[in-house]
Design an enzyme around this catalytic site. Structure first.
Site, short mmCIF file in Angstrom:
data_model
loop_
_atom_site.label_atom_id
_atom_site.label_comp_id
_atom_site.label_asym_id
_atom_site.label_seq_id
_atom_site.Cartn_x
_atom_site.Cartn_y
_atom_site.Cartn_z
N LYS A 80 5.15 -14.72 -63.57
CA LYS A 80 4.58 -13.60 -62.81
C LYS A 80 3.09 -13.81 -62.68
O LYS A 80 2.42 -14.16 -63.67
CB LYS A 80 4.85 -12.29 -63.59
N LYS A 104 -1.27 -11.55 -70.76
CA LYS A 104 -1.32 -10.17 -70.25
C LYS A 104 0.08 -9.55 -70.26
O LYS A 104 0.26 -8.40 -70.65
CB LYS A 104 -1.87 -10.21 -68.81
N LYS A 116 0.14 -18.25 -61.56
CA LYS A 116 -0.91 -17.85 -60.61
C LYS A 116 -0.88 -18.84 -59.47
O LYS A 116 -0.40 -19.97 -59.62
CB LYS A 116 -2.29 -17.88 -61.29
N THR A 204 -4.24 -1.10 -61.15
CA THR A 204 -5.11 -1.88 -62.04
C THR A 204 -6.31 -1.02 -62.46
O THR A 204 -6.65 -0.95 -63.65
CB THR A 204 -5.58 -3.17 -61.33
N ASN A 235 -10.52 -3.78 -54.55
CA ASN A 235 -9.38 -2.98 -55.02
C ASN A 235 -9.60 -2.50 -56.45
O ASN A 235 -9.53 -1.30 -56.73
CB ASN A 235 -8.10 -3.84 -54.92
N SER A 368 3.44 -3.72 -60.97
CA SER A 368 4.23 -4.75 -60.26
C SER A 368 5.61 -4.85 -60.90
O SER A 368 6.63 -4.98 -60.21
CB SER A 368 3.55 -6.12 -60.36
P1 NAD Z 1 -11.12 -7.78 -54.11
O1 NAD Z 1 -11.22 -8.97 -53.25
O2 NAD Z 1 -10.42 -6.56 -53.62
O3 NAD Z 1 -12.60 -7.31 -54.56
C1 NAD Z 1 -13.56 -8.16 -55.11
C2 NAD Z 1 -14.89 -7.44 -55.02
O4 NAD Z 1 -15.86 -8.20 -55.73
C3 NAD Z 1 -15.44 -7.25 -53.62
O5 NAD Z 1 -15.98 -5.95 -53.51
C4 NAD Z 1 -16.59 -8.27 -53.53
O6 NAD Z 1 -17.62 -7.87 -52.66
C5 NAD Z 1 -17.05 -8.23 -54.96
N1 NAD Z 1 -17.88 -9.35 -55.37
C6 NAD Z 1 -17.67 -10.68 -55.14
N2 NAD Z 1 -18.71 -11.38 -55.68
C7 NAD Z 1 -19.54 -10.46 -56.24
C8 NAD Z 1 -20.78 -10.54 -56.93
N3 NAD Z 1 -21.36 -11.71 -57.15
N4 NAD Z 1 -21.36 -9.39 -57.34
C9 NAD Z 1 -20.78 -8.21 -57.14
N5 NAD Z 1 -19.61 -8.07 -56.49
C10 NAD Z 1 -19.01 -9.19 -56.06
O7 NAD Z 1 -10.46 -8.30 -55.48
P2 NAD Z 1 -9.73 -7.43 -56.58
O8 NAD Z 1 -8.26 -7.44 -56.32
O9 NAD Z 1 -10.46 -6.15 -56.75
O10 NAD Z 1 -9.94 -8.34 -57.88
C11 NAD Z 1 -11.14 -8.32 -58.63
C12 NAD Z 1 -10.89 -8.97 -59.99
O11 NAD Z 1 -9.84 -8.27 -60.67
C13 NAD Z 1 -10.43 -10.42 -59.93
O12 NAD Z 1 -10.93 -11.09 -61.07
C14 NAD Z 1 -8.92 -10.32 -60.04
O13 NAD Z 1 -8.32 -11.50 -60.52
C15 NAD Z 1 -8.81 -9.18 -61.03
N6 NAD Z 1 -7.52 -8.49 -61.02
C16 NAD Z 1 -7.00 -7.97 -59.88
C17 NAD Z 1 -5.80 -7.27 -59.93
C18 NAD Z 1 -5.23 -6.57 -58.72
O14 NAD Z 1 -4.23 -5.85 -58.89
N7 NAD Z 1 -5.81 -6.69 -57.56
C19 NAD Z 1 -5.11 -7.16 -61.14
C20 NAD Z 1 -5.66 -7.71 -62.30
C21 NAD Z 1 -6.87 -8.38 -62.21
#
Ligand code: NAD
Length: 435
Positions: A80, A104, A116, A204, A235, A368
Site C-alpha cells: 500500500k 506507517k 510507493k 491525513t 492537501n 484509504s
Molecule cells: P500537495 O501537492 O497537495 O501540497 C504540497 C504543498 O507543499 C503545496 O502547497 C506546495 O506549494 C508546498 N510546498 C512545496 N515546496 C515548498 C516549500 N519549499 N516551502 C513551503 N511549501 C512548499 O501534497 P500533499 O498531498 O499535501 O503532501 C504533502 C506531504 O504530505 C508529502 O510529504 C506527502 O508525501 C505527505 N503525505 C500526504 C498524504 C496525502 O494523503 N496526501 C498522506 C501522508 C503523507
C-alpha cells in the site's frame, strides 16, 4: 556522493532509522540471527519496478518519463502506498517512501505492507489530455504488479482523486474479462462518485490534528495558547491547519513554496484556503485584500516564534543548514521525511521534540484502508462512521507510541514509533517462517 548529500538522501535516512530500531530491539529476540536475517531483508525491497513511459505531447512530439512502483515489504498484507508526480521523484526518494509506508501501516495496525510510486514529471506543465494519458500509461505499465489483493496505490504529492479515477478505469478496462474482482478497489483516494470514501481527502490532516490534540493533552499544553506554523498548504497542510484551528489551536502561519502568510492573532484558515484557490498565490490574495495577515518569504515559516512547527510540504525541509533557526519546541511532521537524521539529532540535543511522520500523517492511509474495505464489501459508510473509526484509531496509535516513549525516555519519539512498527513487521516475518 558527498557527506552532506548522503545525510540528505532520503533512502540513507530511512536505512539509518531501521538500523537504529533493530539495534534497540536486539534484547527482545532470543535468536539474534533471526532478527538480523529479518533486518537484512527489510533493508532491501521485495520488488523495484522501473519503467519508461512515452507520451505523445499535444504538439505531436513524443516525450519519455521515468516511472516507478517500489514494493518494500508485504509480511503484514498487500502493498500500500501513494503515487507522486513531481520532477524530483527519484529512486532514492521512492525507496525511502515505500519503506516508511511499511512502518506507517504497522503502527496503525492496518493489514498492509509498504509501497510507493510515481512519475518524474511536473504535472502543471501538462495539458489535461496529457495528464490523463500519462496517468493511464502508468496503469498499463504497472498493471501486472497491482491489484486489490496485491498492491493498492493512492494519491500523494500532485496526484488526486481524478488521477486515481483515470488509473482505476484503465485497470478495469485491462481486466474487462475478469468479473471475479472489484478492480476499482486497487486504487484508494478515488472521488466519492466512483467508490471513494467520505472523509478521505481531509483524513491525513484530520488524523494529524487528532494526534496533536492527544499529545497536547498528554503534555498538559493549553490548546488555545498553542501557536502553530504550518509549512505547505496543499492537501495535507491545509486540512491539518483547518482541523487544528477547529480543535482550538491558534494557527498563526501557513506557507506554500513562494510565501508565508502570518498573523500573530491567528489566521482564518477557511479564508486563506478560499483566497489561495482564487488567486493561487498568497501575495496576490493579500494585494486584493482577501487575507488578514502579513506576507513573509516562504523560508521564514521555519524560524517563527511559535509552539509547534508543522512541516507539511516535502522531505528534507529541515536540515542542519536551517535547524538552528527553529524556535518551536515541538516539530510535528506531517510531510513524509521532512527532517534529516542529523537535523533531528541537533534538535533533540536542544531539548526539542520531533513527533514522527509515520504516526502523525497515518490518517490518510487509514482512511484509504476504510475505502478499500468498503469497496471490497460493497458497503458505503457515512462521514460520521468514517470519523468515528479514524479518531480512536489515531488516538490509540498515539497512546502506544507515547507509552513506549515513557518507558524509554532516553529514546526519541521516532525511535519509540519505530520500535513498535519494526517489531510488528519482524514478528510477522518470523511467524510466517520467512526468516
Ligand atoms: P500537495 O501537492 O497537495 O501540497 C504540497 C504543498 O507543499 C503545496 O502547497 C506546495 O506549494 C508546498 N510546498 C512545496 N515546496 C515548498 C516549500 N519549499 N516551502 C513551503 N511549501 C512548499 O501534497 P500533499 O498531498 O499535501 O503532501 C504533502 C506531504 O504530505 C508529502 O510529504 C506527502 O508525501 C505527505 N503525505 C500526504 C498524504 C496525502 O494523503 N496526501 C498522506 C501522508 C503523507
Amino acid at each position: 556522493m558527498s557527506k552532506k548529500q548522503l545525510t540528505n538522501d532520503p533512502y540513507a535516512a530511512a536505512c539509518q532509522q531501521l538500523r537504529d530500531a533493530v539495534a534497540a530491539l536486539a534484547d527482545q529476540y532470543e535468536d539474534e540471527s533471526q532478527l538480523q536475517a529479518a533486518a537484512a531483508r527489510l533493508a532491501t525491497h521485495d520488488h523495484l519496478y522501473t519503467k519508461k513511459l512515452t507520451l505523445t505531447m499535444d504538439d505531436g512530439h513524443p516525450k519519455t518519463f521515468d516511472a516507478y512502483r517500489f514494493q518494500h515489504n508485504a509480511a503484514r498484507g498487500p502493498y500500500k502506498g501513494g503515487l507522486r508526480f513531481h520532477p524530483q521523484v527519484s529512486e532514492s526518494e521512492v525507496k525511502a517512501l515505500s519503506m516508511w509506508m511499511t512502518w506507517k501501516c504497522a503502527i496503525t495496525n492496518l493489514p498492509y505492507g509498504g509501497a510507493k510510486g510515481g512519475i518524474a514529471v511536473d504535472p502543471h506543465e501538462l495539458s489535461p489530455r496529457e495528464l490523463q494519458a500519462l496517468s493511464r500509461a502508468w496503469t498499463r505499465a504497472f498493471a501486472p504488479y497491482i491489484g486489490p489483493w496485491q498492491d493498492v496505490p493512492a494519491p500523494d504529492v500532485n496526484t488526486n482523486g481524478q488521477i486515481m479515477a483515470w488509473m482505476a478505469d484503465e485497470l478495469i478496462r485491462l481486466h474487462a474479462d475478469d468479473l471475479t474482482q472489484n478492480y476499482a478497489a486497487t486504487f484508494t483516494g478515488k472521488p466519492l462518485i466512483f467508490g471513494g470514501s467520505q472523509g478521505r481527502e481531509e483524513a491525513t490532516g484530520l488524523g494529524g490534528a487528532t494526534v496533536l490534540a492527544a499529545l497536547a493533552r498528554a503534555q498538559k499544553m493549553k490548546i488555545a495558547d498553542t501557536a502553530i506554523a504550518v509549512q505547505g498548504f496543499g492537501n495535507v497542510g491545509a486540512w491539518f491547519a483547518r482541523h487544528a484551528a477547529r480543535l482550538g489551536f491558534k494557527v498563526v502561519a501557513v506557507s506554500d513554496s513562494r510565501h508565508t502568510l502570518y498573523n500573530s492573532h491567528g489566521l482564518d484558515i477557511d479564508e486563506a484556503a478560499a483566497a489561495k484557490r482564487q488567486y493561487r498565490r498568497f501575495n496576490e490574495a493579500h494585494s486584493a485584500g482577501k487575507v488578514n495577515g502579513e506576507i513573509l518569504p516562504a523560508a521564514d515559516i521555519l524560524s517563527l516564534d511559535v509552539n509547534v512547527l508543522v512541516p507539511a510540504a516535502l522531505e528534507n525541509a529541515i536540515t542542519t543548514d536551517n535547524a538552528h533557526t527553529i524556535k518551536a519546541p515541538l516539530i510535528f511532521e506531517m510531510a513524509n521525511g521532512p527532517t534529516t537524521p542529523d537535523a533531528e539529532k541537533y534538535l533533540v540535543s536542544q531539548g526539542k521534540m520531533v513527533m514522527p511522520d509515520i504516526l502523525d500523517n497515518a490518517g490518510g492511509v487509514t482512511t484509504s484502508y476504510f475505502e478499500w474495505v468498503q469497496n471490497l464489501s460493497g458497503d458505503t459508510w457515512s462521514y460520521d462512521t468514517v470519523l468515528g473509526k479514524l479518531t480512536p484509531l489515531m488516538e490509540r496509535s498515539f497512546a502506544d507510541v507515547w507509552a513506549m516513549h515513557q518507558r524509554r525516555p532516553a529514546d526519541s519519539l521516532r525511535q519509540a514509533a519505530y520500535l513498535i512498527a519494526v517489531k510488528k513487521v519482524i514478528d510477522a516475518m518470523i511467524i510466517r517462517g520467512q526468516v
